[in-house]
Motif scaffolding. Structure first.
Motif, short mmCIF file in Angstrom:
data_model
loop_
_atom_site.label_atom_id
_atom_site.label_comp_id
_atom_site.label_asym_id
_atom_site.label_seq_id
_atom_site.Cartn_x
_atom_site.Cartn_y
_atom_site.Cartn_z
N ALA A 33 97.54 42.53 16.60
CA ALA A 33 97.80 43.59 17.58
C ALA A 33 97.97 42.94 18.94
CB ALA A 33 96.64 44.59 17.61
N VAL A 34 99.10 43.21 19.59
CA VAL A 34 99.39 42.66 20.91
C VAL A 34 99.43 43.81 21.89
CG1 VAL A 34 101.04 41.34 22.29
CG2 VAL A 34 100.75 40.80 19.86
N PHE A 35 98.63 43.70 22.96
CA PHE A 35 98.51 44.77 23.95
C PHE A 35 99.03 44.30 25.30
CE2 PHE A 35 95.22 45.36 20.80
CZ PHE A 35 95.38 46.70 20.47
N ARG A 36 99.72 45.22 25.99
CA ARG A 36 100.19 44.97 27.35
C ARG A 36 99.45 45.93 28.28
NH1 ARG A 36 106.29 46.20 29.64
NH2 ARG A 36 105.89 45.56 31.80
N LEU A 37 98.77 45.37 29.26
CA LEU A 37 98.08 46.19 30.23
C LEU A 37 99.04 46.55 31.36
CD1 LEU A 37 94.63 44.36 30.32
CD2 LEU A 37 95.43 46.17 28.80
N GLY A 38 98.61 47.43 32.25
CA GLY A 38 99.48 47.90 33.33
C GLY A 38 99.90 46.83 34.30
N ASP A 39 99.10 45.76 34.41
CA ASP A 39 99.45 44.66 35.33
C ASP A 39 100.18 43.53 34.61
OD1 ASP A 39 97.42 43.62 33.80
OD2 ASP A 39 96.04 43.28 35.46
N ASN A 47 94.80 42.94 13.89
CA ASN A 47 95.22 44.34 13.83
C ASN A 47 94.48 45.12 12.74
OD1 ASN A 47 96.91 46.46 14.85
ND2 ASN A 47 98.05 46.34 12.93
N ILE A 48 93.80 44.44 11.85
CA ILE A 48 93.10 45.11 10.75
C ILE A 48 91.78 45.68 11.24
CG2 ILE A 48 92.12 44.85 8.43
CD1 ILE A 48 95.14 44.43 8.48
N ASP A 49 91.60 46.98 11.08
CA ASP A 49 90.32 47.63 11.40
C ASP A 49 89.32 47.19 10.33
OD1 ASP A 49 88.15 49.52 11.20
OD2 ASP A 49 89.30 50.89 12.43
N PRO A 50 88.27 46.46 10.72
CA PRO A 50 87.34 45.91 9.72
C PRO A 50 86.61 46.98 8.90
CG PRO A 50 86.90 44.97 11.88
CD PRO A 50 87.92 46.06 12.07
N SER A 52 87.82 50.06 7.97
CA SER A 52 88.68 50.75 7.01
C SER A 52 89.59 49.82 6.22
CB SER A 52 89.56 51.76 7.74
OG SER A 52 90.51 51.09 8.55
N GLY A 53 89.87 48.64 6.77
CA GLY A 53 90.81 47.72 6.14
C GLY A 53 92.26 48.05 6.42
N ALA A 54 92.50 49.07 7.26
CA ALA A 54 93.86 49.48 7.59
C ALA A 54 94.38 48.70 8.81
CB ALA A 54 93.90 50.98 7.89
N SER A 55 95.67 48.45 8.81
CA SER A 55 96.32 47.71 9.89
C SER A 55 96.72 48.70 10.99
CB SER A 55 97.55 46.97 9.34
OG SER A 55 98.14 46.17 10.33
N VAL A 56 95.75 49.06 11.87
CA VAL A 56 95.98 50.16 12.81
C VAL A 56 95.54 49.91 14.25
CG1 VAL A 56 95.85 51.95 11.03
CG2 VAL A 56 93.76 51.23 12.23
N SER A 94 83.33 42.89 14.41
CA SER A 94 84.18 42.27 15.44
C SER A 94 85.40 41.63 14.80
CB SER A 94 83.37 41.23 16.22
OG SER A 94 82.32 41.88 16.92
N VAL A 95 86.45 41.46 15.59
CA VAL A 95 87.71 40.89 15.12
C VAL A 95 88.02 39.60 15.89
CG1 VAL A 95 88.66 43.11 14.39
CG2 VAL A 95 89.10 42.29 16.72
N ALA A 96 88.93 38.82 15.35
CA ALA A 96 89.34 37.58 16.00
C ALA A 96 90.27 37.88 17.18
CB ALA A 96 90.05 36.66 15.01
N VAL A 97 90.16 37.04 18.20
CA VAL A 97 91.05 37.07 19.36
C VAL A 97 92.03 35.92 19.20
CG1 VAL A 97 91.16 36.80 21.86
CG2 VAL A 97 89.30 38.09 20.84
#
Length: 112
Positions: A33-39, A47-50, A52-56, A94-97
């Motif tokens: 999952a790649v996020f762009r902030l306002g700045d 991207n996998i929700d640990p 549920s296992g869904a890619s969301v 927790s997820v990997a960064v």
């Protein structure tokens, strides 16, 4: 100790990500999952929700809790710190960064 070298994968143009939102990318077979902030700062986490296992996670809402910039999972509403990947409600989820940068208007990700 040797420094870890990154293999950078182009994901998309920075302008393809609406500010305050995320997109999902497949980087070497890994859902990111790649996020762009306002700045125009960018963050990348698994991207996998640990839970549920869904890619969301890329579809979650970006916000802040105290000093932390977080994304809320669209399924269970757990909050993930975009800088550390820590799940605030359940640290065991927790997820990997991943390393992310913008170069010549393109977003590049390297798996950690």
């Amino acid at each position: 100790m040797l420094a870890k070298t990154h293999t950078w994968t182009p994901v998309c143009a920075l302008d393809a990500i609406v500010p305050h939102t995320g997109v999902c990318a497949l980087v070497n077979g890994h859902h990111v999952a790649v996020f762009r902030l306002g700045d125009d700062r960018v963050h990348a986490i698994d991207n996998i929700d640990p839970k549920s296992g869904a890619s969301v996670l890329a579809r979650g809402l970006i916000g802040s809790l105290g000093e932390r910039t977080v994304v809320a999972s669209p399924l269970y509403k757990n909050h993930f710190d975009l800088a550390t990947g820590e799940c605030l409600e359940a640290p065991e989820h927790s997820v990997a960064v991943h390393a992310v940068r913008v170069e010549d208007g393109r977003v590049l990700v390297a798996l950690n």
